[in-house]
Design a protein around this motif. Structure first.
Motif, PDB file in Angstrom:
ATOM      1  N   SER A 110     -19.335   4.677   3.717  1.00 46.15           N
ATOM      2  CA  SER A 110     -18.693   5.138   4.943  1.00 46.15           C
ATOM      3  C   SER A 110     -19.537   6.204   5.629  1.00 46.15           C
ATOM      4  O   SER A 110     -20.158   7.038   4.967  1.00 46.15           O
ATOM      5  CB  SER A 110     -17.305   5.714   4.643  1.00 46.15           C
ATOM      6  N   TYR A 111     -19.522   6.164   6.971  1.00 46.24           N
ATOM      7  CA  TYR A 111     -20.241   7.125   7.801  1.00 46.24           C
ATOM      8  C   TYR A 111     -19.227   7.738   8.772  1.00 46.24           C
ATOM      9  O   TYR A 111     -18.583   7.005   9.538  1.00 46.24           O
ATOM     10  CB  TYR A 111     -21.358   6.440   8.592  1.00 46.24           C
ATOM     11  N   THR A 112     -19.084   9.061   8.732  1.00 52.70           N
ATOM     12  CA  THR A 112     -18.153   9.741   9.628  1.00 52.70           C
ATOM     13  C   THR A 112     -18.936  10.512  10.679  1.00 52.70           C
ATOM     14  O   THR A 112     -19.729  11.394  10.343  1.00 52.70           O
ATOM     15  CB  THR A 112     -17.228  10.691   8.849  1.00 52.70           C
ATOM     16  N   PHE A 113     -18.729  10.146  11.942  1.00 48.78           N
ATOM     17  CA  PHE A 113     -19.475  10.724  13.061  1.00 48.78           C
ATOM     18  C   PHE A 113     -18.588  11.680  13.855  1.00 48.78           C
ATOM     19  O   PHE A 113     -17.435  11.354  14.174  1.00 48.78           O
ATOM     20  CB  PHE A 113     -19.961   9.635  14.020  1.00 48.78           C
ATOM     21  N   ASP A 141     -17.040  -9.166  14.985  1.00 48.31           N
ATOM     22  CA  ASP A 141     -16.009 -10.207  14.940  1.00 48.31           C
ATOM     23  C   ASP A 141     -16.612 -11.548  14.503  1.00 48.31           C
ATOM     24  O   ASP A 141     -17.489 -12.081  15.184  1.00 48.31           O
ATOM     25  CB  ASP A 141     -15.384 -10.345  16.332  1.00 48.31           C
ATOM     26  N   PRO A 142     -16.150 -12.113  13.383  1.00 47.59           N
ATOM     27  CA  PRO A 142     -16.708 -13.394  12.916  1.00 47.59           C
ATOM     28  C   PRO A 142     -16.550 -14.518  13.933  1.00 47.59           C
ATOM     29  O   PRO A 142     -17.333 -15.466  13.936  1.00 47.59           O
ATOM     30  CB  PRO A 142     -15.903 -13.691  11.649  1.00 47.59           C
ATOM     31  N   GLN A 143     -15.544 -14.417  14.798  1.00 41.81           N
ATOM     32  CA  GLN A 143     -15.322 -15.454  15.800  1.00 41.81           C
ATOM     33  C   GLN A 143     -15.976 -15.108  17.136  1.00 41.81           C
ATOM     34  O   GLN A 143     -15.849 -15.865  18.103  1.00 41.81           O
ATOM     35  CB  GLN A 143     -13.809 -15.655  16.011  1.00 41.81           C
ATOM     36  N   GLY A 144     -16.646 -13.973  17.197  1.00 43.27           N
ATOM     37  CA  GLY A 144     -17.275 -13.544  18.434  1.00 43.27           C
ATOM     38  C   GLY A 144     -18.620 -14.197  18.663  1.00 43.27           C
ATOM     39  O   GLY A 144     -19.126 -14.942  17.817  1.00 43.27           O
ATOM     40  N   GLU A 145     -19.226 -13.888  19.810  1.00 43.85           N
ATOM     41  CA  GLU A 145     -20.498 -14.499  20.189  1.00 43.85           C
ATOM     42  C   GLU A 145     -21.710 -13.701  19.743  1.00 43.85           C
ATOM     43  O   GLU A 145     -22.842 -14.144  19.917  1.00 43.85           O
ATOM     44  CB  GLU A 145     -20.566 -14.663  21.711  1.00 43.85           C
ATOM     45  N   PRO A 155     -22.642  -5.645   6.274  1.00 42.75           N
ATOM     46  CA  PRO A 155     -21.335  -5.851   5.628  1.00 42.75           C
ATOM     47  C   PRO A 155     -20.246  -4.940   6.203  1.00 42.75           C
ATOM     48  O   PRO A 155     -19.527  -4.252   5.472  1.00 42.75           O
ATOM     49  CB  PRO A 155     -21.636  -5.527   4.163  1.00 42.75           C
ATOM     50  N   TYR A 156     -20.145  -4.943   7.511  1.00 45.29           N
ATOM     51  CA  TYR A 156     -19.165  -4.092   8.214  1.00 45.29           C
ATOM     52  C   TYR A 156     -17.744  -4.460   7.801  1.00 45.29           C
ATOM     53  O   TYR A 156     -17.396  -5.640   7.680  1.00 45.29           O
ATOM     54  CB  TYR A 156     -19.331  -4.285   9.711  1.00 45.29           C
ATOM     55  N   GLU A 157     -16.924  -3.440   7.606  1.00 45.58           N
ATOM     56  CA  GLU A 157     -15.532  -3.672   7.243  1.00 45.58           C
ATOM     57  C   GLU A 157     -14.577  -3.209   8.338  1.00 45.58           C
ATOM     58  O   GLU A 157     -13.723  -3.976   8.783  1.00 45.58           O
ATOM     59  CB  GLU A 157     -15.197  -2.958   5.935  1.00 45.58           C
ATOM     60  N   SER A 158     -14.729  -1.962   8.804  1.00 45.92           N
ATOM     61  CA  SER A 158     -13.784  -1.443   9.790  1.00 45.92           C
ATOM     62  C   SER A 158     -14.291  -0.125  10.361  1.00 45.92           C
ATOM     63  O   SER A 158     -15.217   0.480   9.826  1.00 45.92           O
ATOM     64  CB  SER A 158     -12.410  -1.205   9.151  1.00 45.92           C
ATOM     65  N   LYS A 168     -14.817   7.098  11.684  1.00 42.48           N
ATOM     66  CA  LYS A 168     -15.315   6.745  10.361  1.00 42.48           C
ATOM     67  C   LYS A 168     -15.616   5.258  10.341  1.00 42.48           C
ATOM     68  O   LYS A 168     -14.733   4.426  10.587  1.00 42.48           O
ATOM     69  CB  LYS A 168     -14.276   7.092   9.299  1.00 42.48           C
ATOM     70  N   VAL A 169     -16.885   4.913  10.059  1.00 45.63           N
ATOM     71  CA  VAL A 169     -17.328   3.519  10.023  1.00 45.63           C
ATOM     72  C   VAL A 169     -17.482   3.108   8.565  1.00 45.63           C
ATOM     73  O   VAL A 169     -18.213   3.757   7.805  1.00 45.63           O
ATOM     74  CB  VAL A 169     -18.661   3.336  10.781  1.00 45.63           C
ATOM     75  N   ASN A 170     -16.782   2.040   8.178  1.00 45.96           N
ATOM     76  CA  ASN A 170     -16.707   1.625   6.774  1.00 45.96           C
ATOM     77  C   ASN A 170     -17.420   0.292   6.548  1.00 45.96           C
ATOM     78  O   ASN A 170     -17.342  -0.618   7.382  1.00 45.96           O
ATOM     79  CB  ASN A 170     -15.243   1.479   6.346  1.00 45.96           C
TER      80      ASN A 170
END
Length: 554
Positions: A110-113, A141-145, A155-158, A168-170
């Motif tokens: 996790s990265y907190t900015f 988004d897996p369904q995005g372009e 491996p982005y989660e949220s 916070k980027v997880n």
């Protein structure tokens, strides 16, 4: 994962090296780091506000939605419209930009900015934690372009909004390249309101926080960027603060090389990009002009074997081809000393590049012939080797256009390989059949490069996860897989210790070169020629041109 044909073609554009993510150098043939301005100033005059830079671009953009595109043209324009959370400097250190600071969790997931609170988008809406979340969620988004931005998020989660100025980027697992990737134009932050307002037309109506904003766009003719008068949050690499010096940047869309050069020489434009080798040599000798270069980091242009197909799944056969090709003579003949020869699948401007690979192998016709004989391929009366009644052939595919003289390269390789009894068949085709061949794996060799500022680009090039399938074309054109190397690629992007991480990538380069998974050819130097009235041109890292500090002498 669903991918449209348009998305696949975007990936192909990136894969053939249109994405010029580059480190910088300036003046003549002297290499200097990115994020620096020309060392030879164009004019002794002090910089003054005002003026208009006319700049010849080497193509026409389709979209300026940096979260979706994979095109170098679009990233180059976008770098001047969109800012990033952090900036990467020439020594690969990372500095605050839209983020004031950050913390990394003990498990490196996790990265907190903490974000600046004085930043506004061009539409007047505030830059905040919610804006970052919307952008990252959209790109991942897996369904995005998204193609390239999605790869940069790994491996982005949220993303969690802690408060207005804290996010916070997880990630699902440690992902060390993230901070470097967050500095890239592809992860530049767009206005969430623009997504709502413009929908699928947001790419024609980009809204960022950058020093310039788009005010007009005539397709296939020109784009006009205008100074953002409220701008006061430049990259830490910038020379000054406050708004840009220029009032406008007029981007002329001129795909023809000769026309770009003549437009510069006639004064129709003050600067032009992607200058051919012969013109670089001439312009360097002309006192009216200056040359700025930026070397492509990431995956170099390389001739990549289909490691799944016989007989090229045999390392000795690949070594025979490597020994039969004189890369130095090809690069020197075609590029007149303006393109560096490459020795590794990573360029020399990439973090972790292994310089010990330089001159570690050479053309050796006797060795090539010996290896082929040992593998049972006998020379026929027609000069082509054969085994069990089958001629020794390499089926090579490429896109039309002869970009960077790549067709000329493979024609020279074709002649050289005849000397050792290998017939090289060249198929040059449009994007549709090219993508179909990639999906099917119906080729023996392909020439490509793949942009990326972090050495994790090796995972893009050689991970099993990036094999093409019947559904879409991905980035592992080598169709390479080794379970031990797969684990090493994962270990490398999870490694938090910088020195250990570099050593992991050096080990991987040694493996790919010693096993001839591909044959490196050249590092691409993105080149801008400009009038000496122009000063302050710089490159970000990994190397898009930055117009913020540019001034025009009166």
């Amino acid at each position: 994962m669903n991918r449209s044909l348009r998305g696949m073609q975007r990936l192909m554009i990136l894969a053939i090296g249109l994405a010029l993510i580059v480190t910088g150098c300036s003046g003549g043939n002297t290499n200097t780091p990115a994020n620096t301005n020309s060392k030879e100033e164009a004019s002794a005059s002090p910089k003054a506000n005002g003026g208009e830079l006319t700049f010849a671009l080497a193509g026409s953009p389709n979209t300026l939605d940096v979260g979706v595109t994979s095109s170098d043209i679009e990233f180059r324009i976008g770098r001047n419209i969109f800012d990033s959370l952090v900036a990467e400097l020439p020594d690969h250190t990372l500095k605050p930009w839209l983020a004031e600071s950050w913390e990394i969790s003990p498990d490196n997931k996790s990265y907190t900015f903490k974000l600046r609170q004085d930043v506004k988008f061009h539409d007047g809406t505030p830059f905040n934690a919610e804006a970052v979340k919307v952008n990252f969620d959209r790109s991942a988004d897996p369904q995005g372009e998204s193609v390239y931005a999605k790869q940069l998020l790994g491996p982005y989660e949220s993303s969690e909004v802690i408060d207005e100025s804290t996010i916070k980027v997880n990630f699902k697992e440690p992902f060390t390249p993230f901070l470097s990737n967050a500095a890239k134009s592809a992860l530049g932050i767009q206005s969430p309101d623009s997504f709502k307002k413009f929908g699928d037309k947001v790419g024609q109506n980009p809204v960022g926080t950058g020093p310039f904003k788009l005010v007009s766009w005539v397709p296939n003719a020109e784009l006009v960027l205008e100074k953002n008068a409220d701008y006061n949050w430049p990259s830490p690499a910038a020379e000054h603060s406050g708004p840009a010096y220029l009032d406008k940047v007029v981007l002329k869309l001129i795909p023809e090389e000769a026309t770009r050069v003549s437009s510069l020489q006639s004064g129709q434009v003050l600067a032009a990009e992607s200058i051919p080798a012969q013109n670089i040599v001439a312009l360097q000798k002309d006192a009216k002009y200056q040359i700025d270069k930026a070397l492509l980091p990431g995956g170099v242009f390389q001739l990549t074997f289909n490691n799944e197909k016989e007989p090229w799944n045999n390392v000795n056969m690949r070594k025979a081809v490597q020994s039969g090709i004189d890369i130095d003579s090809i690069v020197n003949a075609l590029y007149l000393g303006t393109f560096p020869r490459s020795w590794s699948p990573l360029s020399s401007s990439t973090l972790g590049y292994d310089a010990s690979l330089e001159n570690s192998y050479k053309v050796d016709i006797d060795k090539a012939n010996q290896l082929l004989e040992e593998e049972g391929w006998k020379l026929g009366s027609d000069g082509i080797r054969a085994k069990d009644g089958k001629a020794l052939e390499i089926n090579y595919i490429d896109l039309t256009g002869n970009r960077e003289k790549r067709e000329d390269i493979i024609k020279m390789v074709q002649q050289q390989l005849k000397q050792v009894g290998i017939k090289l068949n060249i198929t040059v085709t449009a994007a549709g059949p090219y993508v179909d061949a990639l999906k099917a794996g119906s080729y023996d060799m392909i020439g490509h490069s793949f942009a990326g500022g972090d050495p994790d680009i090796l995972r893009t090039l050689f991970s099993k996860a990036n094999w093409s399938t019947n559904e879409y074309a991905n980035s592992n054109f080598a169709r390479f897989y080794d379970p031990e190397i797969e684990q090493q690629l994962k270990d490398a992007y999870q490694e938090a210790d910088p020195a250990k991480r570099i050593e992991r990538y050096k080990d991987l380069q040694q493996y790919f070169v010693s096993n001839v998974v591909s044959i490196p050819v050249y590092v691409f130097p993105y080149t801008i020629a400009s009038s000496k009235k122009v000063s302050g041109l710089s490159f970000d890292f990994p190397g898009y041109p930055v117009f913020y500090d540019v001034a025009i002498a009166k």
